[in-house]
Design an enzyme around this catalytic site. Structure first.
Site, short mmCIF file in Angstrom:
data_model
loop_
_atom_site.label_atom_id
_atom_site.label_comp_id
_atom_site.label_asym_id
_atom_site.label_seq_id
_atom_site.Cartn_x
_atom_site.Cartn_y
_atom_site.Cartn_z
N HIS A 56 -13.18 41.21 6.87
CA HIS A 56 -13.02 40.61 8.19
C HIS A 56 -14.39 40.29 8.78
CE1 HIS A 56 -8.92 42.50 8.91
NE2 HIS A 56 -9.40 43.35 8.03
N TYR A 57 -14.42 39.39 9.75
CA TYR A 57 -15.56 39.40 10.67
C TYR A 57 -15.05 39.94 11.99
CZ TYR A 57 -14.28 34.71 12.71
OH TYR A 57 -13.67 33.64 13.31
N THR A 58 -15.97 40.47 12.80
CA THR A 58 -15.55 41.10 14.04
C THR A 58 -15.12 40.09 15.11
OG1 THR A 58 -17.87 41.13 14.68
CG2 THR A 58 -16.96 43.17 13.75
N GLU A 74 -14.90 45.53 8.25
CA GLU A 74 -15.30 44.58 9.30
C GLU A 74 -16.80 44.31 9.16
OE1 GLU A 74 -13.86 42.94 11.85
OE2 GLU A 74 -11.89 43.90 12.07
N HIS A 88 -9.02 38.29 5.71
CA HIS A 88 -7.94 38.43 6.70
C HIS A 88 -7.14 37.12 6.80
CE1 HIS A 88 -6.81 40.26 10.88
NE2 HIS A 88 -5.83 40.30 10.02
N ASP A 147 -10.86 34.65 9.98
CA ASP A 147 -11.92 35.49 9.41
C ASP A 147 -11.63 35.90 7.97
OD1 ASP A 147 -9.87 37.25 10.67
OD2 ASP A 147 -11.21 38.90 10.15
#
Ligand SMILES: [Zn+2]
Length: 241
Positions: free
Chosen positions: A32-34, A97, A139, A149
């Protein structure tokens, strides 16, 4: 490689399921990215009991790794999701993340140190839980209608070169392929292939349809996210199944 584990810090999130799972239940690795403006705001959210979200590992902007949920507990990172016959992947995945403001707050390249440490961490997890390369996903792969993401700046090809995840072997023959739209029949075939590959193909309208195509492109054709099934996109998917 062990070094990365020693350097890891712990900041536990209260957001996890109380029942422990077995080691053998862990099947997926999800990136994921935040999508938050800063590390402070992202960490605050992921450890806030009211947010009901968390991850197993957090990689901050400087590449440092924070463990938020132990591997054998279910973290709440994927939400409503599916891949192949598996639904709601929290229960059988580890979520990582990686700090990045994301599409909404100034999407930028992941840094070298973030990726370097992500690779080290992933290698440990892949080995420990025998995670298959095809089960290393973003994700947006498992929730294409809701998520973008980790996005097109995530270096999937570079990771593939480091033996993490998969890549296609279709070579672009001519740049016109980027713009050559395919027949309706082949478009239908594209979605059949997409489903066979793992994506949930349950669109209600054209907007949904575009989102699913874009998810695939973010993952395997990051240089052009058009949401259109051109011949290049079609052939990339074909080479994967
Ligand atoms: Zn996510």
């Amino acid at each position: 490689m062990q070094n990365i584990v020693e350097k890891m810090t712990i900041n536990y999130s209260p957001n996890f399921s109380v029942n422990r799972r077995n080691k053998s239940e862990i099947k997926y690795l999800i990136f994921h990215y935040t999508g938050m403006k800063s590390d402070i705001s992202a960490i605050k959210r992921l450890t806030d009991i009211n947010s009901k979200v968390s991850c197993h590992y957090y990689i901050d902007l400087k590449g440092s790794i924070i463990q938020m949920v132990p591997n054998l507990y279910i973290a709440w990172h994927a939400g409503k999701s599916s891949w192949g016959n598996d639904k709601n992947l929290n229960k059988n995945s580890i979520g990582i993340e990686i700090s990045n403001p994301g599409h909404e707050h100034g999407y930028k390249n992941f840094s070298k140190i973030q990726i370097k440490n992500l690779i080290k961490l992933s290698k440990i997890l892949i080995k420990k839980y025998s995670i298959k390369n095809k089960n290393i996903l973003g994700h947006s792969d498992i929730a294409p209608l809701r998520k973008k993401d980790p996005g097109e700046k995530f270096p999937w090809y570079y990771l593939y070169k480091k033996q993490i995840g998969i890549w296609h072997n279709y070579k672009l023959k001519n740049r016109n392929q980027y713009y050559k739209v395919i027949s309706n029949e082949l478009q239908k075939k594209f979605f059949i292939n997409l489903k066979k590959f793992g994506y949930a193909v349950n669109f209600k309208n054209n907007t949904d349809k575009k989102k699913i195509i874009k998810s695939f492109q973010r993952r395997f054709r990051p240089e052009l996210i058009s949401g259109i099934i051109d011949i290049h996109t079609y052939n990339i998917l074909k080479s994967l199944i």
